[in-house]
Design a protein around this motif. Structure first.
Motif, PDB file in Angstrom:
ATOM      1  N   VAL A 286       0.863  -1.184   0.000  1.00 28.19           N
ATOM      2  CA  VAL A 286       0.000   0.000   0.000  1.00 28.19           C
ATOM      3  C   VAL A 286       0.899   1.233   0.000  1.00 28.19           C
ATOM      4  O   VAL A 286       1.789   1.363   0.838  1.00 28.19           O
ATOM      5  N   GLN A 287       0.674   2.131  -0.957  1.00 28.00           N
ATOM      6  CA  GLN A 287       1.594   3.247  -1.157  1.00 28.00           C
ATOM      7  C   GLN A 287       0.943   4.593  -0.888  1.00 28.00           C
ATOM      8  O   GLN A 287      -0.265   4.720  -0.808  1.00 28.00           O
ATOM      9  N   GLY A 288       1.803   5.609  -0.761  1.00 25.71           N
ATOM     10  CA  GLY A 288       1.325   6.971  -0.578  1.00 25.71           C
ATOM     11  C   GLY A 288       0.788   7.254   0.807  1.00 25.71           C
ATOM     12  O   GLY A 288       0.035   8.201   1.008  1.00 25.71           O
ATOM     13  N   VAL A 289       1.173   6.425   1.788  1.00 25.49           N
ATOM     14  CA  VAL A 289       0.619   6.522   3.132  1.00 25.49           C
ATOM     15  C   VAL A 289       1.745   6.474   4.164  1.00 25.49           C
ATOM     16  O   VAL A 289       2.717   5.742   3.998  1.00 25.49           O
ATOM     17  N   THR A 290       1.614   7.248   5.247  1.00 23.79           N
ATOM     18  CA  THR A 290       2.517   7.150   6.385  1.00 23.79           C
ATOM     19  C   THR A 290       1.886   6.224   7.413  1.00 23.79           C
ATOM     20  O   THR A 290       0.712   6.386   7.753  1.00 23.79           O
ATOM     21  N   PHE A 291       2.645   5.256   7.891  1.00 20.74           N
ATOM     22  CA  PHE A 291       2.115   4.271   8.831  1.00 20.74           C
ATOM     23  C   PHE A 291       2.646   4.503  10.241  1.00 20.74           C
ATOM     24  O   PHE A 291       3.833   4.773  10.441  1.00 20.74           O
ATOM     25  N   TRP A 292       1.740   4.332  11.217  1.00 21.56           N
ATOM     26  CA  TRP A 292       2.100   4.369  12.636  1.00 21.56           C
ATOM     27  C   TRP A 292       1.458   3.183  13.341  1.00 21.56           C
ATOM     28  O   TRP A 292       0.280   2.881  13.118  1.00 21.56           O
ATOM     29  N   SER A 293       2.221   2.535  14.193  1.00 17.78           N
ATOM     30  CA  SER A 293       1.682   1.512  15.087  1.00 17.78           C
ATOM     31  C   SER A 293       1.745   2.065  16.502  1.00 17.78           C
ATOM     32  O   SER A 293       2.815   2.471  16.970  1.00 17.78           O
ATOM     33  N   VAL A 294       0.606   2.091  17.169  1.00 16.92           N
ATOM     34  CA  VAL A 294       0.502   2.667  18.511  1.00 16.92           C
ATOM     35  C   VAL A 294       0.081   1.563  19.472  1.00 16.92           C
ATOM     36  O   VAL A 294      -0.922   0.873  19.232  1.00 16.92           O
ATOM     37  N   ASN A 295       0.830   1.406  20.555  1.00 17.31           N
ATOM     38  CA  ASN A 295       0.504   0.328  21.477  1.00 17.31           C
ATOM     39  C   ASN A 295       1.013   0.650  22.871  1.00 17.31           C
ATOM     40  O   ASN A 295       1.935   1.466  23.034  1.00 17.31           O
ATOM     41  N   THR A 296       0.397   0.017  23.876  1.00 19.58           N
ATOM     42  CA  THR A 296       0.892   0.119  25.250  1.00 19.58           C
ATOM     43  C   THR A 296       1.906  -0.982  25.545  1.00 19.58           C
ATOM     44  O   THR A 296       2.582  -0.949  26.574  1.00 19.58           O
ATOM     45  N   ASP A 297       2.000  -1.942  24.657  1.00 23.63           N
ATOM     46  CA  ASP A 297       2.868  -3.111  24.832  1.00 23.63           C
ATOM     47  C   ASP A 297       4.165  -2.906  24.059  1.00 23.63           C
ATOM     48  O   ASP A 297       4.196  -3.011  22.830  1.00 23.63           O
ATOM     49  N   ALA A 298       5.250  -2.607  24.769  1.00 26.93           N
ATOM     50  CA  ALA A 298       6.536  -2.343  24.123  1.00 26.93           C
ATOM     51  C   ALA A 298       7.059  -3.569  23.383  1.00 26.93           C
ATOM     52  O   ALA A 298       7.686  -3.451  22.330  1.00 26.93           O
ATOM     53  N   GLN A 299       6.787  -4.749  23.930  1.00 23.75           N
ATOM     54  CA  GLN A 299       7.264  -5.975  23.294  1.00 23.75           C
ATOM     55  C   GLN A 299       6.582  -6.187  21.946  1.00 23.75           C
ATOM     56  O   GLN A 299       7.215  -6.599  20.972  1.00 23.75           O
ATOM     57  N   ALA A 300       5.283  -5.902  21.882  1.00 22.54           N
ATOM     58  CA  ALA A 300       4.556  -6.028  20.621  1.00 22.54           C
ATOM     59  C   ALA A 300       5.081  -5.026  19.600  1.00 22.54           C
ATOM     60  O   ALA A 300       5.215  -5.340  18.410  1.00 22.54           O
ATOM     61  N   LEU A 301       5.407  -3.812  20.057  1.00 22.79           N
ATOM     62  CA  LEU A 301       5.924  -2.800  19.144  1.00 22.79           C
ATOM     63  C   LEU A 301       7.290  -3.179  18.587  1.00 22.79           C
ATOM     64  O   LEU A 301       7.656  -2.773  17.480  1.00 22.79           O
ATOM     65  N   ALA A 302       8.051  -3.948  19.351  1.00 22.00           N
ATOM     66  CA  ALA A 302       9.367  -4.383  18.873  1.00 22.00           C
ATOM     67  C   ALA A 302       9.242  -5.269  17.635  1.00 22.00           C
ATOM     68  O   ALA A 302      10.200  -5.390  16.862  1.00 22.00           O
ATOM     69  N   ARG A 303       8.053  -5.856  17.440  1.00 26.73           N
ATOM     70  CA  ARG A 303       7.817  -6.708  16.277  1.00 26.73           C
ATOM     71  C   ARG A 303       7.147  -5.943  15.139  1.00 26.73           C
ATOM     72  O   ARG A 303       6.757  -6.543  14.121  1.00 26.73           O
ATOM     73  N   THR A 304       7.022  -4.629  15.300  1.00 19.35           N
ATOM     74  CA  THR A 304       6.389  -3.810  14.270  1.00 19.35           C
ATOM     75  C   THR A 304       7.206  -3.859  12.982  1.00 19.35           C
ATOM     76  O   THR A 304       8.434  -3.922  13.009  1.00 19.35           O
ATOM     77  N   HIS A 305       6.520  -3.810  11.862  1.00 21.49           N
ATOM     78  CA  HIS A 305       7.196  -3.813  10.565  1.00 21.49           C
ATOM     79  C   HIS A 305       8.184  -2.644  10.493  1.00 21.49           C
ATOM     80  O   HIS A 305       7.870  -1.530  10.919  1.00 21.49           O
ATOM     81  N   PRO A 306       9.383  -2.870   9.965  1.00 15.11           N
ATOM     82  CA  PRO A 306      10.392  -1.798   9.929  1.00 15.11           C
ATOM     83  C   PRO A 306       9.994  -0.568   9.131  1.00 15.11           C
ATOM     84  O   PRO A 306      10.580   0.507   9.324  1.00 15.11           O
ATOM     85  N   ASP A 307       9.004  -0.667   8.253  1.00 15.37           N
ATOM     86  CA  ASP A 307       8.560   0.492   7.489  1.00 15.37           C
ATOM     87  C   ASP A 307       7.432   1.260   8.175  1.00 15.37           C
ATOM     88  O   ASP A 307       6.861   2.173   7.589  1.00 15.37           O
ATOM     89  N   SER A 308       7.104   0.866   9.400  1.00 10.67           N
ATOM     90  CA  SER A 308       6.092   1.586  10.171  1.00 10.67           C
ATOM     91  C   SER A 308       6.753   2.335  11.320  1.00 10.67           C
ATOM     92  O   SER A 308       7.686   1.831  11.948  1.00 10.67           O
ATOM     93  N   ASN A 309       6.291   3.561  11.568  1.00 12.31           N
ATOM     94  CA  ASN A 309       6.703   4.263  12.778  1.00 12.31           C
ATOM     95  C   ASN A 309       6.032   3.587  13.965  1.00 12.31           C
ATOM     96  O   ASN A 309       4.960   2.990  13.824  1.00 12.31           O
ATOM     97  N   ALA A 310       6.637   3.684  15.128  1.00 12.16           N
ATOM     98  CA  ALA A 310       6.076   3.040  16.316  1.00 12.16           C
ATOM     99  C   ALA A 310       5.997   4.033  17.468  1.00 12.16           C
ATOM    100  O   ALA A 310       6.912   4.832  17.673  1.00 12.16           O
ATOM    101  N   LEU A 311       4.894   3.985  18.196  1.00 14.54           N
ATOM    102  CA  LEU A 311       4.695   4.874  19.340  1.00 14.54           C
ATOM    103  C   LEU A 311       4.219   4.053  20.534  1.00 14.54           C
ATOM    104  O   LEU A 311       3.131   3.473  20.509  1.00 14.54           O
ATOM    105  N   ASN A 312       5.041   3.993  21.556  1.00 14.75           N
ATOM    106  CA  ASN A 312       4.688   3.291  22.790  1.00 14.75           C
ATOM    107  C   ASN A 312       4.043   4.303  23.738  1.00 14.75           C
ATOM    108  O   ASN A 312       4.715   5.194  24.261  1.00 14.75           O
ATOM    109  N   ILE A 313       2.736   4.192  23.920  1.00 15.02           N
ATOM    110  CA  ILE A 313       2.008   5.183  24.720  1.00 15.02           C
ATOM    111  C   ILE A 313       1.869   4.725  26.171  1.00 15.02           C
ATOM    112  O   ILE A 313       1.913   3.543  26.480  1.00 15.02           O
TER     113      ILE A 313
END
Length: 361
Positions: free
Chosen positions: A47-74
């Motif tokens: 999927v193109q032309g889009v900025t991706f963010w993964s937002v989660n309270t689980d830091a361990q889950a965010l560590a598995r986020t796709h490398p092309d997605s930004n990650a925010l541990n809230i």
């Protein structure tokens, strides 16, 4: 303070010069486990032309986020990166704690998709806050969320129903996909993991069906202003998906889309419709006309209808159609009644096979 992990470019993948020149800034915010899975699925399907963010309270889950997605541990203070424990209130508190970081993530966007699975802690609690922040920033804000399978339990369904009500107040348009409706689409012998993957992919299709007709050069393109006209403050939306192969593929795809089990009531009750036709390089103008004719014949003559047509060489010999219908007056309808019924539904009968495990928050 929330931890932010910016990764890659502002895109999920490489863009063509035409897409790079698009003035419309689109961001997809995946909240919680299911939201993060949907983001990963979008990136993997290019999927193109889009900025991706993964937002989660689980830091361990965010560590598995796709490398092309930004990650925010809230919610670092509230949860210490350990997750919301399936409690929506904790998810909301975490998002409120990190409100300024969420604002930075959505800043500058014209269109923000907030995608999540309802019923868990982070998705249910944080998604409404993310949507509030996006709308306050002036973005057209579209929620694309799923309701849990009935076998996931009454409590999870109650939490999901409340979360949907909260999210409805915070977005312009809310597309709700009932996972139980997917049981009518998924073959009986489909493995459990693959079935949950289908649920995540439907969230992806809801986003792609709208975003691609704006950012991808196609046979028929749509301005962002057109999409805002249909989806701005539109309330409840429903989605239908159809596909066809070979001769008669256009009619087959269109007929499937308007009769999709995901649609709780007929298209002729919608005040706005966005539909996207995607086919291989062999797709003809006559086929697009046939598909559009079927959809127009089943909609209100006064509905505001916009559509796009795109070529995807991977779909040689195939056609796919996504229909997003908006502006339903849901009060008193089947949709409004079934939301309450699902929350109060009795527990499903015991099965011989062991029940599925709990989905991520």
């Amino acid at each position: 303070r929330a931890r932010v992990y910016p990764r890659g470019t502002a895109l999920g993948s490489t863009m063509s010069p035409d897409e790079a020149a698009s003035p419309c800034v689109i961001k997809v915010i995946g909240v919680g486990g299911a939201g993060g899975n949907a983001v990963t699925r979008m990136i993997e399907t290019d999927v193109q032309g889009v900025t991706f963010w993964s937002v989660n309270t689980d830091a361990q889950a965010l560590a598995r986020t796709h490398p092309d997605s930004n990650a925010l541990n809230i919610g670092a203070m509230v949860t210490r990166g350990l997750g919301a424990g399936g409690v929506p209130q904790v998810g909301r508190q975490a998002a409120e704690e990190s409100r300024s970081e969420i604002a930075e993530a959505v800043a500058g966007a014209d269109l923000v998709f907030v995608t999540a699975g309802m019923g868990g802690g982070t998705g249910s609690g944080a998604a409404p806050v993310v949507a509030e922040v996006a709308k306050e920033a002036g973005a057209l804000t579209v929620g694309v969320v799923s309701k849990p399978f009935q076998f996931e339990g009454r409590r999870r369904m109650r939490e999901a129903t409340q979360a949907i009500e909260n999210l409805q107040k915070a977005v312009d348009t809310l597309i709700v996909v009932s996972n139980d409706k997917l049981l009518q689409i998924i073959p009986e012998q489909t493995p459990l993991q693959q079935a949950f993957g289908v649920a995540d992919d439907v969230l992806r299709q809801g986003v792609v069906g709208i975003s691609e007709i704006i950012v991808r050069p196609g046979l028929v393109n749509v301005d962002f202003a057109d999409v805002r006209a249909v989806m701005g403050n539109a309330g409840t939306a429903l989605m239908g998906i159809g596909s066809g192969v070979g001769k008669g593929r256009a009619e087959e795809a269109a007929s499937q889309a308007i009769a999709s089990p995901l649609l709780d009531f007929p298209l002729d009750q919608a005040r706005g419709i966005v539909f996207n036709v995607v086919g291989g390089s062999d797709m003809t103008l006559q086929e697009i006309d046939k598909a559009a004719e079927i959809i127009y014949a089943n909609t209100d003559p006064d509905a505001n209808i916009i559509f796009g047509a795109l070529v995807d060489e991977r779909l040689e010999g195939e056609m796919s159609i996504t229909v997003v219908a908006t502006g339903f007056n849901v009060e008193g309808t089947h949709y409004a009644k079934t939301v309450g019924k699902e929350a109060a539904a009795p527990a499903p009968p015991a099965r011989k096979k062991k029940a599925a495990g709990k989905r991520p928050a």
